[in-house]
Design a protein around this motif. Structure first.
Motif, mmCIF file in Angstrom:
data_model
loop_
_atom_site.group_PDB
_atom_site.id
_atom_site.type_symbol
_atom_site.label_atom_id
_atom_site.label_comp_id
_atom_site.label_asym_id
_atom_site.label_seq_id
_atom_site.Cartn_x
_atom_site.Cartn_y
_atom_site.Cartn_z
ATOM 1 N N TYR A 57 0.824 -1.208 0.000
ATOM 2 C CA TYR A 57 0.000 0.000 0.000
ATOM 3 C C TYR A 57 0.859 1.260 0.000
ATOM 4 O O TYR A 57 0.746 2.108 -0.880
ATOM 5 N N LEU A 58 1.725 1.400 1.005
ATOM 6 C CA LEU A 58 2.480 2.634 1.133
ATOM 7 C C LEU A 58 3.468 2.814 -0.012
ATOM 8 O O LEU A 58 3.745 3.934 -0.429
ATOM 9 N N ALA A 59 3.975 1.720 -0.543
ATOM 10 C CA ALA A 59 4.948 1.814 -1.621
ATOM 11 C C ALA A 59 4.309 2.284 -2.921
ATOM 12 O O ALA A 59 4.865 3.083 -3.653
ATOM 13 N N LYS A 60 3.096 1.789 -3.194
ATOM 14 C CA LYS A 60 2.467 2.089 -4.471
ATOM 15 C C LYS A 60 1.578 3.320 -4.421
ATOM 16 O O LYS A 60 1.634 4.175 -5.283
ATOM 17 N N GLY A 61 0.735 3.419 -3.393
ATOM 18 C CA GLY A 61 -0.177 4.546 -3.324
ATOM 19 C C GLY A 61 -1.260 4.464 -4.385
ATOM 20 O O GLY A 61 -1.511 3.429 -4.982
ATOM 21 N N MET A 62 -1.918 5.601 -4.633
ATOM 22 C CA MET A 62 -2.998 5.658 -5.613
ATOM 23 C C MET A 62 -2.910 6.968 -6.370
ATOM 24 O O MET A 62 -2.318 7.936 -5.904
ATOM 25 N N ARG A 63 -3.548 6.986 -7.549
ATOM 26 C CA ARG A 63 -3.745 8.228 -8.286
ATOM 27 C C ARG A 63 -5.241 8.535 -8.302
ATOM 28 O O ARG A 63 -6.061 7.619 -8.241
ATOM 29 N N PRO A 64 -5.633 9.804 -8.428
ATOM 30 C CA PRO A 64 -7.056 10.140 -8.446
ATOM 31 C C PRO A 64 -7.835 9.501 -9.592
ATOM 32 O O PRO A 64 -9.059 9.475 -9.556
ATOM 33 N N THR A 65 -7.130 8.993 -10.607
ATOM 34 C CA THR A 65 -7.824 8.347 -11.723
ATOM 35 C C THR A 65 -7.950 6.837 -11.528
ATOM 36 O O THR A 65 -8.590 6.167 -12.341
ATOM 37 N N ASP A 66 -7.353 6.295 -10.468
ATOM 38 C CA ASP A 66 -7.392 4.852 -10.249
ATOM 39 C C ASP A 66 -8.781 4.395 -9.809
ATOM 40 O O ASP A 66 -9.484 5.099 -9.080
ATOM 41 N N ALA A 67 -9.135 3.177 -10.196
ATOM 42 C CA ALA A 67 -10.417 2.615 -9.776
ATOM 43 C C ALA A 67 -10.469 2.484 -8.258
ATOM 44 O O ALA A 67 -11.524 2.685 -7.643
ATOM 45 N N THR A 68 -9.339 2.160 -7.630
ATOM 46 C CA THR A 68 -9.296 2.030 -6.176
ATOM 47 C C THR A 68 -9.664 3.346 -5.496
ATOM 48 O O THR A 68 -10.463 3.382 -4.552
ATOM 49 N N TYR A 69 -9.083 4.423 -5.977
ATOM 50 C CA TYR A 69 -9.384 5.752 -5.436
ATOM 51 C C TYR A 69 -10.866 6.056 -5.580
ATOM 52 O O TYR A 69 -11.523 6.545 -4.648
ATOM 53 N N MET A 70 -11.425 5.766 -6.764
ATOM 54 C CA MET A 70 -12.835 6.051 -7.020
ATOM 55 C C MET A 70 -13.749 5.206 -6.131
ATOM 56 O O MET A 70 -14.792 5.676 -5.659
ATOM 57 N N ASP A 71 -13.368 3.946 -5.894
ATOM 58 C CA ASP A 71 -14.156 3.090 -5.003
ATOM 59 C C ASP A 71 -14.236 3.690 -3.600
ATOM 60 O O ASP A 71 -15.300 3.705 -2.968
ATOM 61 N N ILE A 72 -13.105 4.171 -3.108
ATOM 62 C CA ILE A 72 -13.080 4.752 -1.765
ATOM 63 C C ILE A 72 -13.908 6.034 -1.729
ATOM 64 O O ILE A 72 -14.640 6.286 -0.764
ATOM 65 N N ARG A 73 -13.817 6.839 -2.788
ATOM 66 C CA ARG A 73 -14.650 8.045 -2.869
ATOM 67 C C ARG A 73 -16.127 7.690 -2.763
ATOM 68 O O ARG A 73 -16.891 8.354 -2.057
ATOM 69 N N GLN A 74 -16.550 6.645 -3.479
ATOM 70 C CA GLN A 74 -17.950 6.235 -3.450
ATOM 71 C C GLN A 74 -18.349 5.743 -2.054
ATOM 72 O O GLN A 74 -19.443 6.039 -1.557
#
Length: 271
Positions: free
Chosen positions: A184-201
């Motif tokens: 997790y900490l090594a990779k992180g996320m970008r605002p366009t990633d599906a993971t980021y969008m899932d958390i937003r939802q």
């Protein structure tokens, strides 16, 4: 009926048609309707603003009844929902075929293809694959309903109404956002990633039901957008715990099947 990797019905040429890429002489067989419209629109942008798609070599491909390269699942080409543009210039697995400026232009254009309901992009570019790059490749990753909404938006028409059943939330994404998955900490996320969008939802849903506050939601977005992943995780995990407490579940902070079932009651598809 068989389906391609993105869940669209596949291996049926009747669902496709030969379509002209606007501004070129190129014709490619793609899914009829909105999916084909989006894919040819991207190709037209590339031709006009990035690099010429016309030329002596016909290396722009669409419908093909085959599995993914090196796999067994049907390729999205098999449903007509993928387009390869200038394939000989951008071979599978080869990096550095697009300049930084060219990639920036394409990424900026891809922002047009965000579903106004889910906030997720319905198009994925193979250049953004985390493993084997595929710079020629553009594919549909949204549902038919999401694609229809994006197409309506781009055509300037009313966007079809939607319900929460159009939104799919990945259990893995929420666990990843809570720093409960390796890397997790090594990779992180970008605002366009599906993971980021899932958390937003998830956070938007939790806020609407009183499981978290607007301030916490905004604080998570601020930290995530700045790459402060540990701080973002520290904000997200208590929200999961609060959902569990309010629904009489074990408050372990892990978004598992029982916690996902709470969201599912509101029409969300949890996978």
């Amino acid at each position: 009926m068989p389906t391609s990797q993105n869940g669209w019905s596949a291996n049926d040429i009747r669902l496709t048609s030969v379509q002209l890429i606007p501004g070129t002489t190129r014709r490619v067989r793609l899914r009829s309707g909105d999916a084909g419209y989006l894919l040819t629109r991207i190709a037209a942008f590339i031709d006009k603003y990035v690099e010429d798609i016309d030329g002596g070599i016909f290396d722009d491909w669409g419908y093909a009844e085959r599995p993914i390269r090196g796999g067994v699942a049907l390729s999205n080409h098999a449903s007509g929902t993928a387009l390869d543009a200038n394939a000989t210039k951008h071979p599978l697995g080869v990096t550095g075929t697009w300049s930084a400026a060219e990639k920036a232009k394409i990424h900026a254009h891809l922002r047009d293809y965000v579903d106004p309901v889910t906030g997720k992009n319905v198009i994925r570019w193979g250049e953004d694959y985390t493993r084997r790059k595929d710079g020629m490749h553009f594919e549909i990753i949204g549902t038919a309903a999401a694609v229809a909404r994006v197409a309506a938006k781009l055509r300037g028409k009313p966007v079809p109404p939607a319900t929460s059943r159009d939104v799919t939330i990945s259990t893995w994404s929420i666990q990843y956002g809570c720093n409960q998955k390796p890397g997790y900490l090594a990779k992180g996320m970008r605002p366009t990633d599906a993971t980021y969008m899932d958390i937003r939802q998830f956070l938007a849903w939790a806020r609407r039901l009183g499981y978290t506050s607007t301030a916490t939601e905004r604080a998570w977005m601020d930290k995530a957008s700045k790459g402060l992943w540990q701080g973002a995780a520290n904000l997200l995990r208590p929200v999961v715990v609060n959902v569990q407490k309010k629904n009489r579940l074990v408050p372990d902070g892990i978004f598992g099947p029982k916690t996902g079932a709470v969201m599912a009651k509101y029409g969300y598809k949890i996978v």
